[in-house]
Design a protein around this motif. Structure first.
Motif, PDB file in Angstrom:
ATOM      1  N   ASN A 176       0.869  -1.182   0.000  1.00  0.00           N
ATOM      2  CA  ASN A 176       0.000   0.000   0.000  1.00  0.00           C
ATOM      3  C   ASN A 176       0.896   1.219   0.000  1.00  0.00           C
ATOM      4  OD1 ASN A 176      -2.489  -1.322   0.141  1.00  0.00           O
ATOM      5  ND2 ASN A 176      -2.338  -1.503   2.366  1.00  0.00           N
ATOM      6  N   MET A 177       0.567   2.190  -0.852  1.00  0.00           N
ATOM      7  CA  MET A 177       1.431   3.359  -0.980  1.00  0.00           C
ATOM      8  C   MET A 177       0.581   4.606  -1.121  1.00  0.00           C
ATOM      9  SD  MET A 177       4.541   3.473  -3.605  1.00  0.00           S
ATOM     10  CE  MET A 177       5.528   4.892  -3.872  1.00  0.00           C
ATOM     11  N   SER A 178       1.025   5.653  -0.449  1.00  0.00           N
ATOM     12  CA  SER A 178       0.368   6.949  -0.559  1.00  0.00           C
ATOM     13  C   SER A 178       1.437   7.966  -0.924  1.00  0.00           C
ATOM     14  CB  SER A 178      -0.280   7.314   0.786  1.00  0.00           C
ATOM     15  OG  SER A 178      -0.907   8.558   0.696  1.00  0.00           O
ATOM     16  N   SER A 179       1.146   8.799  -1.921  1.00  0.00           N
ATOM     17  CA  SER A 179       2.128   9.755  -2.431  1.00  0.00           C
ATOM     18  C   SER A 179       1.770  11.178  -2.036  1.00  0.00           C
ATOM     19  CB  SER A 179       2.189   9.679  -3.957  1.00  0.00           C
ATOM     20  OG  SER A 179       2.555   8.389  -4.369  1.00  0.00           O
ATOM     21  N   HIS A 180       2.806  11.940  -1.717  1.00  0.00           N
ATOM     22  CA  HIS A 180       2.639  13.335  -1.330  1.00  0.00           C
ATOM     23  C   HIS A 180       3.671  14.150  -2.105  1.00  0.00           C
ATOM     24  CE1 HIS A 180       0.338  11.663   2.038  1.00  0.00           C
ATOM     25  NE2 HIS A 180       1.308  10.774   2.090  1.00  0.00           N
ATOM     26  N   VAL A 181       3.205  14.896  -3.107  1.00  0.00           N
ATOM     27  CA  VAL A 181       4.104  15.691  -3.934  1.00  0.00           C
ATOM     28  C   VAL A 181       4.565  16.900  -3.129  1.00  0.00           C
ATOM     29  CG1 VAL A 181       4.325  17.067  -6.048  1.00  0.00           C
ATOM     30  CG2 VAL A 181       3.016  14.916  -6.064  1.00  0.00           C
ATOM     31  N   VAL A 182       5.873  17.109  -3.084  1.00  0.00           N
ATOM     32  CA  VAL A 182       6.446  18.247  -2.367  1.00  0.00           C
ATOM     33  C   VAL A 182       6.255  19.488  -3.239  1.00  0.00           C
ATOM     34  CG1 VAL A 182       8.548  19.268  -1.416  1.00  0.00           C
ATOM     35  CG2 VAL A 182       8.112  16.812  -1.153  1.00  0.00           C
ATOM     36  N   LEU A 183       5.545  20.474  -2.718  1.00  0.00           N
ATOM     37  CA  LEU A 183       5.319  21.713  -3.449  1.00  0.00           C
ATOM     38  C   LEU A 183       6.430  22.719  -3.194  1.00  0.00           C
ATOM     39  CD1 LEU A 183       1.496  22.079  -2.780  1.00  0.00           C
ATOM     40  CD2 LEU A 183       2.636  21.066  -4.780  1.00  0.00           C
ATOM     41  N   GLU A 184       6.908  22.737  -1.961  1.00  0.00           N
ATOM     42  CA  GLU A 184       7.976  23.652  -1.579  1.00  0.00           C
ATOM     43  C   GLU A 184       8.669  23.082  -0.352  1.00  0.00           C
ATOM     44  OE1 GLU A 184       8.219  28.137   0.244  1.00  0.00           O
ATOM     45  OE2 GLU A 184       6.696  27.751  -1.262  1.00  0.00           O
ATOM     46  N   GLN A 185       9.963  23.219  -0.309  1.00  0.00           N
ATOM     47  CA  GLN A 185      10.710  22.734   0.850  1.00  0.00           C
ATOM     48  C   GLN A 185      10.942  23.919   1.777  1.00  0.00           C
ATOM     49  OE1 GLN A 185      14.611  21.032   0.105  1.00  0.00           O
ATOM     50  NE2 GLN A 185      14.215  19.487   1.671  1.00  0.00           N
ATOM     51  N   GLY A 186      10.168  23.973   2.853  1.00  0.00           N
ATOM     52  CA  GLY A 186      10.217  25.100   3.779  1.00  0.00           C
ATOM     53  C   GLY A 186      11.470  25.148   4.630  1.00  0.00           C
ATOM     54  N   LYS A 187      12.019  23.993   4.964  1.00  0.00           N
ATOM     55  CA  LYS A 187      13.235  23.942   5.777  1.00  0.00           C
ATOM     56  C   LYS A 187      14.059  22.737   5.332  1.00  0.00           C
ATOM     57  CE  LYS A 187      15.070  23.720  10.445  1.00  0.00           C
ATOM     58  NZ  LYS A 187      14.786  23.577  11.868  1.00  0.00           N
ATOM     59  N   PRO A 188      15.010  22.960   4.446  1.00  0.00           N
ATOM     60  CA  PRO A 188      15.841  21.839   4.005  1.00  0.00           C
ATOM     61  C   PRO A 188      16.776  21.374   5.110  1.00  0.00           C
ATOM     62  CG  PRO A 188      16.601  23.880   3.021  1.00  0.00           C
ATOM     63  CD  PRO A 188      15.364  24.207   3.794  1.00  0.00           C
ATOM     64  N   PHE A 189      17.150  20.119   5.061  1.00  0.00           N
ATOM     65  CA  PHE A 189      18.073  19.565   6.046  1.00  0.00           C
ATOM     66  C   PHE A 189      19.427  20.238   5.891  1.00  0.00           C
ATOM     67  CE2 PHE A 189      21.350  16.528   7.370  1.00  0.00           C
ATOM     68  CZ  PHE A 189      20.953  16.320   8.681  1.00  0.00           C
ATOM     69  N   ARG A 190      19.953  20.759   6.977  1.00  0.00           N
ATOM     70  CA  ARG A 190      21.260  21.402   6.968  1.00  0.00           C
ATOM     71  C   ARG A 190      22.101  20.969   8.157  1.00  0.00           C
ATOM     72  NH1 ARG A 190      20.246  22.055   2.349  1.00  0.00           N
ATOM     73  NH2 ARG A 190      20.004  24.024   1.282  1.00  0.00           N
ATOM     74  N   GLY A 191      21.821  19.801   8.685  1.00  0.00           N
ATOM     75  CA  GLY A 191      22.619  19.283   9.775  1.00  0.00           C
ATOM     76  C   GLY A 191      21.790  19.037  11.019  1.00  0.00           C
ATOM     77  N   PHE A 192      22.380  18.298  11.927  1.00  0.00           N
ATOM     78  CA  PHE A 192      21.726  17.932  13.172  1.00  0.00           C
ATOM     79  C   PHE A 192      21.978  18.990  14.238  1.00  0.00           C
ATOM     80  CE2 PHE A 192      22.663  13.893  11.039  1.00  0.00           C
ATOM     81  CZ  PHE A 192      21.384  13.383  10.966  1.00  0.00           C
ATOM     82  N   PRO A 193      21.048  19.170  15.170  1.00  0.00           N
ATOM     83  CA  PRO A 193      21.245  20.127  16.273  1.00  0.00           C
ATOM     84  C   PRO A 193      22.150  19.516  17.349  1.00  0.00           C
ATOM     85  CG  PRO A 193      19.116  19.065  16.509  1.00  0.00           C
ATOM     86  CD  PRO A 193      19.721  18.558  15.225  1.00  0.00           C
ATOM     87  N   LEU A 194      23.438  19.464  17.068  1.00  0.00           N
ATOM     88  CA  LEU A 194      24.376  18.765  17.953  1.00  0.00           C
ATOM     89  C   LEU A 194      24.403  19.321  19.364  1.00  0.00           C
ATOM     90  CD1 LEU A 194      27.398  18.000  15.619  1.00  0.00           C
ATOM     91  CD2 LEU A 194      25.538  16.508  16.328  1.00  0.00           C
TER      92      LEU A 194
END
Length: 158
Positions: free
Chosen positions: A134-152
């Motif tokens: 079973n699969m459900s798809s969610h198209v990304v319209l805009e990336q509001g906060k891209p991954f830029r590292g972990f909060p070390l």
């Protein structure tokens, strides 16, 4: 692996600036360049750092569609999970896969040139275990906060 204050500083800097020179990194963490390089090599050999990747601005390079897909397998056996994960590794457009708890078994990030190719990928995934995906798809319209590292600082509190 035990990380001291200096190792944490090194990781924080490298996470934001992977191309920093060893000389500049050493100055930022208050070490000699040779000591800094030894620490970085130790962190790399322990698998704490790596691989080094460049973050690409995909819209500047090409047209694409990014889809977050949730997947549930009707057969919860470890064999089905392994087979599904192995197949995902063979599809280059599946750029991330997380096995999760809860209603879904997997979260996938799929980046395809267009919806036609995305639909081909979906068909391939459905064919892996016929009638059991079973699969459900969610198209990304805009990336509001891209991954830029972990909060070390928050994760590695002393």
């Amino acid at each position: 692996m035990q990380l001291d204050r200096i190792d944490r500083k090194i990781l924080s800097v490298l996470q934001r600036e992977a191309r920093i020179t060893n000389q500049a990194l050493a100055a930022r963490v208050d070490l000699s360049p040779s000591s800094c390089l030894n620490r970085v090599k130790k962190l790399e050999s322990a698998g704490v750092i790596g691989p080094y990747l460049a973050v690409l601005d995909l819209p500047k390079l090409c047209r694409s569609v990014t889809v977050i897909a949730t997947v549930s397998l009707k057969d919860p056996s470890s064999e089905s999970f392994r087979m599904f994960e192995a197949a995902l590794k063979e599809i280059p457009e599946v750029v991330e896969c997380d096995t999760v708890s809860g209603v879904f078994d997997f979260f996938l990030r799929i980046v395809a040139p267009d919806m036609v190719r995305y639909n081909q990928i979906v068909d391939r995934l459905f064919d892996l275990i016929p009638g059991k995906v079973n699969m459900s798809s969610h198209v990304v319209l805009e990336q509001g906060k891209p991954f830029r590292g972990f909060p070390l600082n928050e994760l590695l509190e002393e």
